[in-house]
Design an enzyme around this catalytic site. Structure first.
Site, PDB file in Angstrom:
ATOM      1  N   HIS A 284       0.808  -1.216   0.000  1.00  6.77           N
ATOM      2  CA  HIS A 284       0.000   0.000   0.000  1.00  6.77           C
ATOM      3  C   HIS A 284       0.845   1.272   0.000  1.00  6.77           C
ATOM      4  O   HIS A 284       1.959   1.284   0.492  1.00  6.77           O
ATOM      5  CB  HIS A 284      -0.894   0.045   1.238  1.00  6.77           C
ATOM      6  CG  HIS A 284      -1.757  -1.155   1.401  1.00  6.77           C
ATOM      7  ND1 HIS A 284      -2.046  -1.695   2.635  1.00  6.77           N
ATOM      8  CD2 HIS A 284      -2.382  -1.952   0.499  1.00  6.77           C
ATOM      9  CE1 HIS A 284      -2.833  -2.750   2.483  1.00  6.77           C
ATOM     10  NE2 HIS A 284      -3.046  -2.929   1.194  1.00  6.77           N
TER      11      HIS A 284
ATOM     12  N   LYS B 256       6.319   6.650   6.978  1.00  5.16           N
ATOM     13  CA  LYS B 256       5.853   5.838   8.103  1.00  5.16           C
ATOM     14  C   LYS B 256       7.028   5.386   8.951  1.00  5.16           C
ATOM     15  O   LYS B 256       8.109   5.099   8.424  1.00  5.16           O
ATOM     16  CB  LYS B 256       5.127   4.584   7.603  1.00  5.16           C
ATOM     17  CG  LYS B 256       3.889   4.854   6.798  1.00  5.16           C
ATOM     18  CD  LYS B 256       3.315   3.549   6.268  1.00  5.16           C
ATOM     19  CE  LYS B 256       2.108   3.807   5.379  1.00  5.16           C
ATOM     20  NZ  LYS B 256       1.615   2.565   4.789  1.00  5.16           N
TER      21      LYS B 256
ATOM     22  N   TYR C 242       2.117   1.954  13.630  1.00  6.98           N
ATOM     23  CA  TYR C 242       2.859   2.837  12.741  1.00  6.98           C
ATOM     24  C   TYR C 242       2.429   4.275  12.901  1.00  6.98           C
ATOM     25  O   TYR C 242       1.266   4.579  13.121  1.00  6.98           O
ATOM     26  CB  TYR C 242       2.809   2.385  11.294  1.00  6.98           C
ATOM     27  CG  TYR C 242       1.459   2.076  10.693  1.00  6.98           C
ATOM     28  CD1 TYR C 242       0.887   2.919   9.764  1.00  6.98           C
ATOM     29  CD2 TYR C 242       0.780   0.911  11.036  1.00  6.98           C
ATOM     30  CE1 TYR C 242      -0.324   2.629   9.182  1.00  6.98           C
ATOM     31  CE2 TYR C 242      -0.441   0.606  10.462  1.00  6.98           C
ATOM     32  CZ  TYR C 242      -0.988   1.476   9.537  1.00  6.98           C
ATOM     33  OH  TYR C 242      -2.200   1.179   8.972  1.00  6.98           O
TER      34      TYR C 242
ATOM     35  N   ASP D 168      -6.902  -6.426  -1.411  1.00 10.47           N
ATOM     36  CA  ASP D 168      -5.506  -6.763  -1.693  1.00 10.47           C
ATOM     37  C   ASP D 168      -5.352  -7.893  -2.714  1.00 10.47           C
ATOM     38  O   ASP D 168      -4.246  -8.177  -3.152  1.00 10.47           O
ATOM     39  CB  ASP D 168      -4.760  -7.121  -0.403  1.00 10.47           C
ATOM     40  CG  ASP D 168      -4.363  -5.883   0.394  1.00 10.47           C
ATOM     41  OD1 ASP D 168      -4.426  -4.767  -0.160  1.00 10.47           O
ATOM     42  OD2 ASP D 168      -3.991  -6.043   1.572  1.00 10.47           O
TER      43      ASP D 168
END
Length: 184
Positions: free
Chosen positions: A62, A72, A132, A170
């Site tokens: 992603h 991130k 995250y 996904d």
């Protein structure tokens, strides 16, 4: 904290100093001043996320498209994952290459993934709690992704294919070869 440069510019593995004794352990998971000094860039995180997943879950690959692209800083607080960052910056000398690192509650490692990378992870333990920090707010209209099993990327997710658990979304991402990167 120790910062380890990876083979791809801008992606760093972070190993915090862990202080342990008979009671358990303590470590500083994030310190803005030290983080900025060590990676050489000021990153202002605006959102923290956490997910719970079981063995075999694969989330990725992603990213968010500009102007909502995200850097991130990711870590595991319970369990173990294989974390992957794929360079999708057109013109980068490492375009299409990836960095792989095992993150676990035991090793306390973190990985910093800058804007311009697709990100994913596979769960290698019975259960994982994954956290995250992001430097941009989530924007559903800017979501982007690549196929997790793309043969051109050749990522070894360290899971048997019959054990991989994916979201419906996904299962249908484009291949790297046909992908038009939004990152110049």
């Amino acid at each position: 904290m120790e910062v380890i440069r990876t083979a791809i510019e801008g992606v760093f593995i972070i190993e915090p100093r862990v202080f342990g004794d008979a009671r358990g352990y303590f470590f500083e998971s994030f310190n803005e001043r030290e983080f900025t000094e060590k990676i050489g860039k000021n990153v202002r995180f605006v959102q923290d996320n956490e997910s719970l997943s079981c063995y075999g879950v694969l989330r990725g690959l992603h990213f968010q498209q500009p102007p909502y692209a995200q850097s991130k800083l990711v870590r595991v607080v319970k369990g173990k994952v294989l974390d992957v960052a794929v360079d999708i910056r057109k013109g980068s000398p490492t375009y299409g290459q990836h960095v792989v690192v095992e993150l676990s509650a035991e090793n306390h490692r973190q990985i910093f993934i800058p804007k311009g990378f697709a990100h994913g992870f596979s769960v290698l333990s019975d259960e994982v709690v994954f956290q995250y920090k992001c430097d941009e707010f989530y924007c559903p209209q800017s979501e982007g992704a690549l196929a997790w099993d793309d043969p051109d990327l050749a990522i070894d997710w360290r899971l048997p294919s019959d054990k991989v658990l994916l979201s419906e979304k996904d299962r249908h991402h484009p291949a790297f070869r046909t992908f038009q990167t939004p990152f110049a």
